[in-house]
Design a protein around this motif. Structure first.
Motif, mmCIF file in Angstrom:
data_model
loop_
_atom_site.group_PDB
_atom_site.id
_atom_site.type_symbol
_atom_site.label_atom_id
_atom_site.label_comp_id
_atom_site.label_asym_id
_atom_site.label_seq_id
_atom_site.Cartn_x
_atom_site.Cartn_y
_atom_site.Cartn_z
ATOM 1 N N UNK A 17 1.056 -1.095 0.005
ATOM 2 C CA UNK A 17 0.096 -0.038 0.063
ATOM 3 C C UNK A 17 0.809 1.248 0.367
ATOM 4 N N UNK A 18 2.196 1.309 0.580
ATOM 5 C CA UNK A 18 2.799 2.188 0.836
ATOM 6 C C UNK A 18 3.841 2.829 -0.931
ATOM 7 N N UNK A 19 3.337 1.727 -1.141
ATOM 8 C CA UNK A 19 4.786 1.969 -2.842
ATOM 9 C C UNK A 19 3.510 2.066 -4.158
ATOM 10 N N UNK A 20 4.075 2.668 -4.229
ATOM 11 C CA UNK A 20 3.157 3.361 -5.982
ATOM 12 C C UNK A 20 3.440 2.408 -6.524
ATOM 13 N N UNK A 47 6.335 1.918 -8.441
ATOM 14 C CA UNK A 47 7.115 1.153 -7.211
ATOM 15 C C UNK A 47 6.803 -0.607 -6.736
ATOM 16 N N UNK A 104 -3.578 0.677 -15.693
ATOM 17 C CA UNK A 104 -2.780 1.909 -14.972
ATOM 18 C C UNK A 104 -2.360 3.051 -14.880
ATOM 19 N N UNK A 122 -2.432 5.393 -16.194
ATOM 20 C CA UNK A 122 -2.614 6.899 -16.120
ATOM 21 C C UNK A 122 -2.549 7.523 -13.741
ATOM 22 N N UNK A 123 -2.160 5.931 -13.046
ATOM 23 C CA UNK A 123 -2.322 5.781 -11.858
ATOM 24 C C UNK A 123 -1.288 6.101 -11.035
ATOM 25 N N UNK A 133 1.798 6.926 -10.552
ATOM 26 C CA UNK A 133 2.185 7.433 -9.406
ATOM 27 C C UNK A 133 2.146 8.052 -7.904
ATOM 28 N N UNK A 134 0.258 6.713 -8.232
ATOM 29 C CA UNK A 134 -0.144 7.189 -7.031
ATOM 30 C C UNK A 134 -0.306 5.940 -5.641
ATOM 31 N N UNK A 135 -0.263 6.101 -4.621
ATOM 32 C CA UNK A 135 0.476 4.768 -4.064
ATOM 33 C C UNK A 135 -0.710 4.056 -4.102
ATOM 34 N N UNK A 188 -4.836 4.143 -1.827
ATOM 35 C CA UNK A 188 -5.227 4.815 -3.238
ATOM 36 C C UNK A 188 -5.948 4.456 -4.212
ATOM 37 N N UNK A 208 5.960 -3.506 5.031
ATOM 38 C CA UNK A 208 4.624 -3.396 5.138
ATOM 39 C C UNK A 208 3.758 -4.973 4.882
ATOM 40 N N UNK A 262 -4.754 13.203 -10.434
ATOM 41 C CA UNK A 262 -5.131 12.858 -11.646
ATOM 42 C C UNK A 262 -6.837 12.056 -10.643
#
Lengths: 270, 344
Positions: free
Chosen positions: A110-113, A116, A160, A162-163, A165-167, A170, B207, B340
């Protein structure tokens, strides 16, 4: 049901061998507090084959998965991969030998983008010197660039991008599922083991995933899939193995399984 | 840092380099701005807590194993300098290296034993080990002189390369400049281990150990890496401390140190370099402020109460620690565009 009946219904000779055996499971036994979860199961995944593992809840599918991937140690029996015995080996070692897997209850970090998560799923396969990593040598930087490129290709494939760099915490459920799926592919493993890939995923996403699995299969990838969605199983599988109360009760092509009395009984109790 | 990539508060590369250079220059120039021994001692304390907390955070924040026994490596490192150093005829630097190597080895053995247990049980187990270590230090009178302490540890003598001169270190300001290289080395090691590929692997172990196995990461290996490196650093620091205060007591491994470490790391921001540095800075300065200029306006017991209140308040109102607060403030200042849109 006695073993003889099961053996009579499952003629192994019916199974067409495509290529050489990749994953061989022989006489696998696993008990939990006296309850037999996997009862002397034999099964094979051949090179380039797409095999599904089905059975009612609690029939031992996930336990078998865990025994093969090293998360559980079987009490008896052997597991070999590419003619090498891997019974009881550590799960990280087995992963690095070329078996990737997903989990029934979706596991991503969860804590990695998103990016990553993907790079982590391939980096351990690339080199293994902690010193090189700490010094961030030119080789490491090149590998990072290559992995990023490959990750971006896969993100495009599973929708995916578009996301990126999202962790991961999220992401919504379906996105996590697709991320875990992409993570299972990025290291270019010999055998991909998916534990209920379609569970809890929208129909559109299931179709998308199904198409991608078939595309990879066409390219020669081998799969072992646990799945409850019979539509998916019947569509993609070349061969199906059915477990009930830890025993293998049937094995065959999708149509043979659909017509199998024992399988109907196990599923519908009649 | 790998986790850092997820936050939108990263400075561009040139910005980080500039910030790092100015902080190094500030650290070098700071003692020149004051002639007060009190202030310079406060700086040494700050540097000491930064090293201590960074080495602790490698284990607690990155490997995800909250070891309550971390000060044991500090105390034993100090004893190595006080007991083995003179017998082996070692100098200051080789003393520190010996303490670092021995503490890394001790950590390796302890890790293999203690990493068999997880979570809360691990914390309690390491707490037990810390209590036992302190009991031994208090009672092995022939070796440690117990609560009488080992006194008269030699002050460092440094031979300056290419000259015949030997520098005898005695002034606080000299100790300060001796402590800085240790801090810089610690920072470099900390950043090397927690960024990029190693950082990702540590995040994995912290984690979700099961998933970590599945991507080919051995949790034990990474936990041992963090523990041995952390213990090596803090062992060297213990040796430095022995040569600085010239006395080594069993209190060098007391649980009060563990409490302060926990406060620094958790209030600052566990697993965050910036957070740990901020935490160490605050909790080195704060006790001196509470003393209100040396008049002991607040008793040490009350000080602990103040610490406790701060810890509880931070845990309740900002579980991410001060680091998270800084991130949120900078994000707001920059008015970062909305994230985004996510597709379902």
């Amino acid at each position: 049901m006695s073993d003889d009946v099961a053996a009579a219904i499952v003629p192994p000779a019916n199974v067409p061998a495509q290529g050489s055996p990749l994953l061989v499971v022989r006489g696998l036994l696993k008990r939990f507090n006296g309850v037999v979860a996997v009862d002397h199961v034999d099964m094979v995944v051949n090179q380039g084959e797409l095999v599904s593992l089905i059975g009612p809840n609690g029939s031992g599918k996930t336990t078998l998965f865990n025994c093969v991937t090293g998360f559980l140690t079987p009490e008896d029996g052997r597991v070999s991969f590419r003619d090498e015995e891997i019974t009881g080996a550590r799960p990280d070692r087995i992963a690095l030998k070329g078996i990737s897997r997903t989990f029934q209850n979706v596991r991503v970090f969860p804590g990695l983008t998103v990016l990553d998560n993907l790079i982590l799923s391939v980096q351990q396969h690339q080199e293994d010197s902690i010193l090189k990593r700490a010094l961030r040598t030119a080789q490491i930087r090149r590998l990072e660039a290559e992995s990023t490129e490959r990750a971006e290709f896969l993100l495009e494939k599973v929708g995916l991008a578009r996301v990126r760099d999202v962790p991961a915490h999220d992401l919504v459920y379906g996105q996590r599922k697709m991320l875990e799926f992409a993570c299972a592919l990025i290291s270019d493993p010999e055998l991909i083991m998916l534990d209920e890939p379609a569970a809890g995923v929208s129909t559109a996403l299931v179709d998308h995933m199904k198409r991608y699995i078939l595309e990879l299969h066409k390219q020669g990838k081998s799969f072992l899939v646990v799945e409850h969605n019979m539509g998916v199983v019947m569509d993609i599988s070349e061969r199906i193995v059915v477990l009930d109360y830890g025993k293998k009760i049937a094995e065959g092509k999708p149509r043979e399984i659909q017509e199998n009395e024992l399988v109907r009984e196990a599923y519908f109790g009649s | 840092m790998s986790q850092g990539a997820a936050r939108s508060t990263r400075l561009p590369r040139w910005g980080r380099v500039a910030l790092a250079i100015s902080l190094v220059l500030l650290a070098l120039a700071l003692p020149r701005l004051t002639s007060s021994g009190y202030a310079i001692n406060a700086m040494i304390t700050t540097v000491r807590w930064m090293i201590f907390a960074l080495s602790f955070d490698l284990v607690a924040g990155h490997a995800g194993a909250v070891s309550l026994g971390h000060p044991v490596f500090f105390g034993v490192g100090a004893y190595v300098a006080a007991i083995l150093g003179p017998r082996l005829g070692l100098t200051f630097i080789s003393d520190m290296l010996l303490a670092a190597v021995l503490m890394a080895l001790l950590a390796l053995l302890a890790g293999i034993a203690f990493f068999r247990i997880r979570g809360v049980t691990f914390a309690i187990g390491t707490l037990g080990a810390a209590i036992i270590a302190q009991l031994i230090a208090n009672n092995a009178f022939t070796i440690t002189r117990g609560p009488m302490c080992i006194q008269g540890v030699a002050r460092p003598e440094l031979t300056i390369p290419f000259t015949e001169t030997t520098l005898r270190v005695a002034e606080p300001i000299q100790y300060y400049y001796l402590s800085l290289p240790l801090l810089f080395i610690t920072i470099i090691i900390y950043l090397a281990l927690t960024s990029s590929r190693l950082g990702r692997a540590f995040t994995a172990v912290r984690e979700d150990e099961v998933r970590a196995f599945a991507v080919g990461v051995s949790p034990l290996r990474y936990k041992l890496l963090a523990l041995t490196v952390g213990a090596g650093i803090v062992g060297a620091l213990g040796s430095f401390q022995a040569h600085y205060v010239t006395v080594v007591c069993p209190s060098e491994m007391s649980l009060a140190l563990t409490t302060t470490l926990l406060i620094i790391v958790f209030v600052g921001g566990v697993g965050s370099f910036r957070g740990v540095m901020i935490g160490a800075l605050i909790f080195s300065i704060l006790p001196r402020l509470l003393e209100a200029g040396g008049t002991q306006a607040i008793s040490p017991a009350l000080q602990q109460v103040v610490y406790g209140v701060i810890l509880v308040a931070v845990m309740v109102f900002m579980p991410g620690g001060l680091d998270d607060l800084v991130s949120r403030v900078t994000r707001r200042l920059r008015k970062a565009g909305p994230r985004e849109e996510q597709q379902p």
